[in-house]
Design a protein around this motif. Sequence first.
Motif, short mmCIF file in Angstrom:
data_model
loop_
_atom_site.label_atom_id
_atom_site.label_comp_id
_atom_site.label_asym_id
_atom_site.label_seq_id
_atom_site.Cartn_x
_atom_site.Cartn_y
_atom_site.Cartn_z
N UNK A 58 16.85 7.48 -10.97
CA UNK A 58 17.95 7.19 -10.05
C UNK A 58 17.47 6.36 -8.86
N UNK A 59 16.27 6.65 -8.36
CA UNK A 59 15.67 5.88 -7.27
C UNK A 59 15.49 4.42 -7.69
N UNK A 60 14.99 4.21 -8.88
CA UNK A 60 14.79 2.84 -9.38
C UNK A 60 16.13 2.13 -9.55
N UNK A 61 17.13 2.85 -10.04
CA UNK A 61 18.45 2.25 -10.23
C UNK A 61 19.05 1.80 -8.90
N UNK A 62 18.83 2.57 -7.83
CA UNK A 62 19.40 2.23 -6.52
C UNK A 62 18.61 1.14 -5.80
N UNK A 63 17.30 1.15 -5.94
CA UNK A 63 16.45 0.29 -5.11
C UNK A 63 15.71 -0.80 -5.87
N UNK A 64 15.63 -0.68 -7.18
CA UNK A 64 14.82 -1.59 -7.96
C UNK A 64 13.34 -1.32 -7.87
N UNK A 65 12.96 -0.23 -7.19
CA UNK A 65 11.55 0.09 -6.95
C UNK A 65 11.04 1.17 -7.90
N UNK A 66 9.77 1.09 -8.19
CA UNK A 66 9.07 2.08 -9.00
C UNK A 66 7.88 2.60 -8.21
N UNK A 67 7.73 3.92 -8.18
CA UNK A 67 6.58 4.53 -7.53
C UNK A 67 5.44 4.64 -8.53
N UNK A 68 4.30 4.04 -8.16
CA UNK A 68 3.09 4.19 -8.96
C UNK A 68 2.06 4.96 -8.14
N UNK A 69 1.39 5.88 -8.80
CA UNK A 69 0.45 6.73 -8.08
C UNK A 69 -0.81 6.98 -8.90
N UNK A 70 -1.85 7.36 -8.17
CA UNK A 70 -3.07 7.88 -8.77
C UNK A 70 -3.51 9.08 -7.96
N UNK A 71 -4.00 10.12 -8.60
CA UNK A 71 -4.40 11.35 -7.92
C UNK A 71 -5.92 11.49 -7.89
N UNK A 72 -6.41 12.19 -6.87
CA UNK A 72 -7.83 12.48 -6.73
C UNK A 72 -8.02 14.00 -6.86
N UNK A 73 -8.21 14.50 -8.07
CA UNK A 73 -8.20 15.95 -8.29
C UNK A 73 -9.57 16.60 -8.04
N UNK A 74 -9.83 16.95 -6.79
CA UNK A 74 -11.06 17.69 -6.48
C UNK A 74 -10.96 19.12 -7.00
N UNK A 130 7.27 -6.06 -11.07
CA UNK A 130 5.86 -6.32 -11.28
C UNK A 130 5.09 -6.71 -10.04
N UNK A 131 5.70 -6.60 -8.86
CA UNK A 131 5.04 -6.98 -7.60
C UNK A 131 4.93 -5.76 -6.70
N UNK A 132 3.76 -5.55 -6.12
CA UNK A 132 3.54 -4.46 -5.19
C UNK A 132 4.11 -4.87 -3.83
N UNK A 133 5.16 -4.20 -3.37
CA UNK A 133 5.88 -4.62 -2.17
C UNK A 133 5.24 -4.07 -0.89
N UNK A 134 4.14 -3.35 -0.99
CA UNK A 134 3.48 -2.84 0.21
C UNK A 134 2.56 -3.88 0.85
N UNK A 135 2.24 -4.95 0.14
CA UNK A 135 1.30 -5.94 0.66
C UNK A 135 1.85 -7.35 0.48
N UNK A 136 1.52 -8.20 1.45
CA UNK A 136 1.86 -9.62 1.34
C UNK A 136 0.77 -10.35 0.57
N UNK A 137 1.12 -11.16 -0.40
CA UNK A 137 0.09 -11.90 -1.15
C UNK A 137 -0.64 -12.87 -0.24
#
Length: 466
Positions: free
Chosen positions: A150-166, A282-289
């Motif tokens: 639903x978040x992607x449908x509203x915003x066009x955004x996808x959350x990508x994550x990686x975890x650091x499991x200590x 396909x573009x990371x919107x947190x950073x300017x190229x």
Amino acid sequence: MTITTTPGVTALDRHRERNTDQAVLEAIRKRIDEAGVQYLYYQAVTVTGRVVGKVVPARHLARNAERGVQLHRTAVSDLQTDRAGNLLGGGAEAAEFTAVPDLDTFAVLPWDSTTGRFFCRLYEPDHRPGVGGQPLATDVRGNLRRLHAAFTARTGLELRTGCEPEMTWSGPGLDARFRPGSSPAYHVDHLERYRPIYQKVISYGQALGLDMIEGDYEDPGQLELNWMYDHADLTADRLVVYRQICRQVARELGVTASFMPKPATGMMGNGCHHNLSLWRDGVNVLADPGVTELHLTETGRHALGGILSHAAGAMAVMGSTVNSYKRYWDSGQFAPSQINWGMDNKTCTVRLSANGRLEFKLPDAMVNPYLSHAVLIAAVEDGLTHGTDPGPAQHGSSYDGDVPRFDKLPLTLGEALDAFEADPVVKDALGAELAELYSAFKRDEWARFCGTVTDWEHMMYAEETP
């Protein structure tokens, strides 16, 4: 995105229809035959992150793909009773739920190829008036998938994550050896002593679809092994798989694997930092190229502002146990002590660790990844919607001062639950029924702790007076 529904056709009906695709079933049967699989786990994940389910002979694949398996409703809350003896999540007379496999999650267990597994989504059983066939409101995995879509449908955004499991390993030959005042972190000799552990974990992880990328020895008994980031839904599944792998390796080697957030005073706690980015087309919107110095785009700043503004309300999810808060209290051990952010500042709640990537440091090793990612998505969207300003970056150690930009970080599970109840954005991410169950479960846990006499109290008070 517009989702069309057919009157009278439930979510359970649509899942069953997908699962009766003969080409998909035949492909799985072929893999079953080639591997010699005889048994299948149909597994779900509870509110605490425990894996529950049933084992069924593999020859019943087609039947279970369509009908699923039935479990008692209170399995989603670990069949836990409260202090009054009542089963949380519905009671002894509650209806069962239907667990239907997601066929694309099929995998053969690398430590025993006679056994395979599926992750399942959970539904109200067909026979329940008014709600039959609807998604089970307390299904943490299903909730994340629906929320993210639903978040992607509203915003066009996808959350990508990686975890650091200590996590902490203990057993014969695993004691840390290092000079007083120093640390065994990154010491290859300690990695060598853990070689049987990390080799098995990495091998099993790769066999089960985790793209293992690196790992290190961090503190006495503490090992962290990482895999490549991906769509948040997949990362959540893979964290659960990783924990199952570690338990299996511990059984095979005769050692103990623990995800306890704070195993001992004065040593590093076990965190599970969430590294996140937002992608559109396909573009990371947190950073300017093309910009090389550390920076955040306006979209990134607003997403960060949302995360920080809801950090207090999220604490009951990110630090879900009584023990979790011992990690935050032990200042100087790189656990957050206040709600702030910094440019590559490891003492902050959120660190801009690289252009396009935020490291959220509140989650600990026992976090339920489906709940944590659901809350992150809701907080990010709230920040984007309201243009939330995260404020200036923290300079210097967060342990040296107190800058009250946002609400204080709750420092006990009880305080965290109060903050959770006061944050509608966080609660709405879980939905009313799941939020109510989670809160009841954790409030009972807090009450049990508050009523329990500990070794520390005996040490402090048993013979103190007169």
